[in-house]
Design a protein around this motif. Structure first.
Motif, short mmCIF file in Angstrom:
data_model
loop_
_atom_site.label_atom_id
_atom_site.label_comp_id
_atom_site.label_asym_id
_atom_site.label_seq_id
_atom_site.Cartn_x
_atom_site.Cartn_y
_atom_site.Cartn_z
N ASN A 1 0.84 -1.20 0.00
CA ASN A 1 0.00 0.00 0.00
C ASN A 1 0.88 1.24 0.00
OD1 ASN A 1 -2.33 -1.62 -0.01
ND2 ASN A 1 -2.27 -1.77 2.21
N ASP A 2 0.74 2.09 1.00
CA ASP A 2 1.50 3.35 1.04
C ASP A 2 2.72 3.29 1.95
OD1 ASP A 2 -0.30 4.48 -0.69
OD2 ASP A 2 -1.54 5.34 0.89
N CYS A 3 3.09 2.09 2.41
CA CYS A 3 4.25 1.91 3.29
C CYS A 3 5.29 1.03 2.61
CB CYS A 3 3.83 1.23 4.59
SG CYS A 3 2.88 2.29 5.66
N ALA A 4 6.51 1.16 3.08
CA ALA A 4 7.58 0.32 2.55
C ALA A 4 8.59 0.02 3.66
CB ALA A 4 8.29 1.00 1.39
N LYS A 5 9.14 -1.18 3.59
CA LYS A 5 10.26 -1.54 4.45
C LYS A 5 11.51 -1.19 3.65
CE LYS A 5 12.02 -5.46 7.09
NZ LYS A 5 11.77 -6.89 7.40
#
Length: 179
Positions: free
Chosen positions: A130-134
């Protein structure tokens, strides 16, 4: 590129509290913090076909997007495997970083800049949801606050609106890495 061998295996070193990869001739120590490891990451396991595929993908991507030595590309790729496959999920910590203007980022660009109020760091995107990333820090270190710092190859989860392109869109693709 350093080729994986059938006798490579992951293990957790109790004395140093680190996830390591025994590579026959030498031992690679990952930057994964013990408290962030999945419980089964502390079990000795072979360097799997899946691990090797992830390693090769990251290695080739790093070579294409950064101007780094082969040894550094191997180190980045192996830390990316460890961070992606053997660490726990965590909540985003976007408050450490400055929201960026909505600059159109190349969808295939896996290396980005992220800015804290004190410094800008170079990060490798490990996974996006979605709108997050690691992301994993490629710079030597990055000061997040006066008292909190990320070290090279540590991972953190952030909102993607904190990303800036590594190079301006009118510049050449390759960048001399400060990592």
């Amino acid at each position: 590129m350093l080729q994986a061998k059938a006798d490579w295996y992951w293990y957790f070193d109790e004395q140093t509290q680190t996830l390591r990869l025994n590579m026959s001739d030498f031992v690679f120590e990952s930057a994964c913090k013990a408290k962030k490891l999945k419980p089964d990451a502390k079990i000795t396991r072979p360097f799997s076909i899946e691990d090797n595929q992830v390693y090769c993908d990251y290695y080739h991507m790093v070579i294409q997007q950064l101007d780094v030595s082969e040894a550094m590309a191997v180190q980045i790729a192996l830390n990316a495997v460890a961070q992606q496959c053997y660490t726990l999920e965590e909540q985003p910590k976007s408050w450490f970083f400055i929201t960026q203007k909505q600059i159109k980022r190349d969808l295939f660009e896996q290396v980005v800049l992220i800015q804290s109020p004190l410094e800008t760091g170079i990060f490798l995107i490990l996974e996006t949801l979605n709108d997050c990333a690691k992301v994993m820090l490629l710079s030597q270190h990055m000061q997040l606050t006066e008292t909190k710092q990320l070290k090279q190859f540590e991972a953190i989860k952030v909102m993607t609106n904190r990303f800036a392109p590594l190079v301006p869109q009118s510049s050449p693709r390759h960048y001399q890495n400060r990592a």
